[in-house]
Design an enzyme around this catalytic site. Sequence first.
Site, PDB file in Angstrom:
ATOM      1  N   HIS A 211       0.824  -1.209   0.000  1.00 40.71           N
ATOM      2  CA  HIS A 211       0.000   0.000   0.000  1.00 40.71           C
ATOM      3  C   HIS A 211       0.861   1.263   0.000  1.00 40.71           C
ATOM      4  CE1 HIS A 211      -3.551   2.442   1.421  1.00 40.71           C
ATOM      5  NE2 HIS A 211      -2.573   3.173   1.948  1.00 40.71           N
ATOM      6  N   GLU A 212       1.804   1.344   0.940  1.00 40.53           N
ATOM      7  CA  GLU A 212       2.600   2.575   1.059  1.00 40.53           C
ATOM      8  C   GLU A 212       3.502   2.785  -0.151  1.00 40.53           C
ATOM      9  OE1 GLU A 212       1.985   4.815   3.114  1.00 40.53           O
ATOM     10  OE2 GLU A 212       0.739   3.702   4.528  1.00 40.53           O
ATOM     11  N   HIS A 215       1.741   4.523  -2.875  1.00 40.63           N
ATOM     12  CA  HIS A 215       1.814   5.987  -2.775  1.00 40.63           C
ATOM     13  C   HIS A 215       3.150   6.493  -3.325  1.00 40.63           C
ATOM     14  CE1 HIS A 215      -1.877   6.288  -0.611  1.00 40.63           C
ATOM     15  NE2 HIS A 215      -1.426   5.818   0.539  1.00 40.63           N
TER      16      HIS A 215
END
Length: 298
Positions: A211-212, A215
């Site tokens: 997920h990170e 980003h």
Amino acid sequence: MARRATAVSLACLLAAGLAPPPPLGAAPTSVCIPSAARLAPGVPGGTGPRSPLPEDVAKVTAELKTRLRGVTVPTRITVPTRVIVLTDGRRKISEQVVRTQIDVLNAAYAGRNGGVDTGVRFKLESVSVKEHAGWFADPVGVEKAMKTRLHQGGAQTLNLYIAQLSELMLGFASYPYWYAGAPALDGVVIDWRSLPGGAMTNYDKGFTGVHEIGHWLGLFHTFENGCDEPGDGIADTAPEARATEGCPEGKDTCPQNGPDPMHNYMDYAHDRCMSEFTQGQADRMHEMWAAYRRSADA
């Protein structure tokens, strides 16, 4: 933006607050992670790492069109990855766990859990260990000092920091369009307990890293801007009024374009509920790489 854990019971909150840390080398124990109770960054009185503003989606999407004129967008990306393991001297992860996390990243971005093959892969370049109790325990509060000291490489090198987050969050990341203004702060920080086999109940498959890093590669949350245009800026992720909590059987919070993308890695569901990126997200990663990361190192 930070990935945050979703709601649990008061009993779990007390357990998370009172349980002693496991000794180095001990088998991890399951803990409950409460929902974030703090104000979001950008709100008066709020705390936490830097986060994008809702209007950034439209601004970055427009800027991409300008930056990509005459630029060949790559079809494959290999990301050199430096992993920095922070420790307080008692708690740290092994190199094997790091390598397992890299395997999880490559499986997710290859579409082996579902969704598309994004064409992004991660190559582990190094694993280093830094003993610093303050940095380990508060990577948010000491982000600038920590990263200024430890960051290496250019815009295309992923610096992945493993620490223990104290803001009831699982991880936080920088975005490609921030790089030029603060290159030393570029990178991703994730909680050591969220790595594969870690101690965080419902967040122990390594998908916080997936997920990170999404980003870091330029993706916003699927619930960005709620039901309003432009959403997350990706045409094939349905609009979503609010983040997913837990792993529901189904969820449809906006009247247009079908059910919520609750299985998408860029939502907030439990790890067992996450399984995919879309083709639009894959394309956006490559566009952001060409516009902000490859161009910065040219």
